[in-house]
Design an enzyme around this catalytic site. Sequence first.
Site, PDB file in Angstrom:
ATOM      1  N   LYS A 175      23.958  73.686  50.451  1.00 36.59           N
ATOM      2  CA  LYS A 175      23.723  73.091  49.127  1.00 36.59           C
ATOM      3  C   LYS A 175      24.998  72.715  48.367  1.00 36.59           C
ATOM      4  O   LYS A 175      25.062  72.816  47.152  1.00 36.59           O
ATOM      5  CB  LYS A 175      22.886  74.041  48.256  1.00 36.59           C
ATOM      6  CG  LYS A 175      21.501  74.310  48.805  1.00 36.59           C
ATOM      7  CD  LYS A 175      20.729  75.290  47.944  1.00 36.59           C
ATOM      8  CE  LYS A 175      21.239  76.701  48.127  1.00 36.59           C
ATOM      9  NZ  LYS A 175      20.429  77.703  47.439  1.00 36.59           N
ATOM     10  N   ASP A 210      16.585  84.087  46.734  1.00 35.90           N
ATOM     11  CA  ASP A 210      15.667  83.602  45.689  1.00 35.90           C
ATOM     12  C   ASP A 210      14.216  83.515  46.163  1.00 35.90           C
ATOM     13  O   ASP A 210      13.288  83.678  45.376  1.00 35.90           O
ATOM     14  CB  ASP A 210      16.131  82.263  45.084  1.00 35.90           C
ATOM     15  CG  ASP A 210      16.400  81.185  46.105  1.00 35.90           C
ATOM     16  OD1 ASP A 210      16.272  81.453  47.315  1.00 35.90           O
ATOM     17  OD2 ASP A 210      16.745  80.058  45.693  1.00 35.90           O
TER      18      ASP A 210
HETATM   19 MG    MG Z   1      16.379  78.329  41.437  1.00 37.95          MG
END
Ligand code: MG
Length: 471
Positions: A175, A210
């Site tokens: 990312k 996450d």
């Molecule tokens: Mg997030």
Amino acid sequence: MSAWLSRKVSAFTIHDVDGSEAQKEAVNYIAKEFEVSTENLRTIVKQFNEDIDKGLQRHGATVAMIPSFVQGRPTGQEKGKYLALDLGGTNLRVCEVNLLGDSKVTIHQQKFVVSNELKTGEMRHLCDYIADCVDSFLTENGSDKLDSDLQLGFTFSFPVNQTAINRGTLMQWTKGFDCHGAIGKDVVIMLQDSFRRKNLNVNIAAIVNDTVGTLMANGYRDPKSHMGVILGTGTNAAYYEKMEKILKWDHGEINVPEMAVNMEWGAFDNERRVIHLTPYDNKLDRESINPRFQIYEKLISGMYLGEIARNVLLHLIDRTLLFNGLSSIDLNKQWSFETAYMSTIEADATQDLSDTQHVLESILAIPTTTLIDRQIVKKVCEFVGVRAARLSAAGLGAVLSHCNKVEEGCTIAIDGSVFEFYPNFADNMMAGLKELFGDQIENKVKFSLARDGSGLGAAVIAMMAHNAPKI
Ligand code: MG
Ligand code: ADP
């Protein structure tokens, strides 16, 4: 309506697009390139299932299937004050989470920008910056005068090889992050060192992906939560796996029935066996900082969808089929066509597509656009967006079938702007699941928007980690 317009391209809804024969032909061709047929979906699910098994059997598989050390499910009765930290998305976020029991919670949070310089500089500098942010948050929120250590859940959403609930070495950046001196190192130790240097009384109790955070946050409210999915800057998923199926587990005997597994599914089909890549995808991949990695993620997530659409638009411009052959300095820049613009364009229900016109002419400075241009741009966005949702459905389908949840049903907790804001994304995913499993799946499987994985979820995990015997 012309023959082209009335022709049904599988999986795409056809709107009225006028234009020359050459334009129609080009749009039709692009529709085909982005099509994921039901048969493709089935092939992808089958391969996904094999890769899930491989990842559970051995270390180093493409779909890494990383045990999270998070065992047990939240009850909603958890109480206490915890810190949470979220690194790995667009912003760095620091939260103070007050678990109140009865599925209730209050959260105070502050966001901090992580500059590109920090994202690609020394890991030590990034950790020092994070420590400064936590310090400034605690000063402002008055929580720095506590005698005992504050327990913190650190959401670090990159592939980490975990060796304990609060230990994990970074396997690889994704990312857009690319800090030096981090790969192969324990990120908890590095960050804890920065906290110590700055005299912060904060203990990193857990490192949290996450996806697992999202699963736990939703579990605090809905006990049927079985899977946590991110559809944001990147994409990934976690789910509860039976301990006996995690054949590669080599951290000693443990007596728990299940554990959340972070799939790291963004790497699925890096080998390019079952997903058809268009030239627009290959261009994006080649120009990315991690060519040939995270292929599945690159076709699905917010960081990339706009860039794929941009590549298609430039191709049409170069063939003089769009904007009269004229681009702009802005549109020529890599990453300039944001995924959020696609949402605006797809949601544009005005007669003259004036919202689309605004994006193209006011934001991206295209000199002039015709209605036909705008219709074509809207179609291109739809092709890229529908494909992303259908490929996501393949991943969900693989986990649902792997876990025998097709009949029984479950809640899938999903976080991320692509899921939350991209028009029809959820519907298109559900349509994919229906093609795979039949219409009844809609009554069995529920998508639940779970925004607070890296806050509430990480806090719940920090609490469990702090109170549980260490494994
Ligand atoms: Mg997030
Ligand atoms: P993160 O994944 O960074 O935690 P988000 O879930 O908000 O945060 O995802 C951010 C990504 O979502 C960015 O890549 C951005 O391009 C994309 N995005 C932001 N707004 C929208 C929108 N309205 N529609 C679709 N994508 C969006």
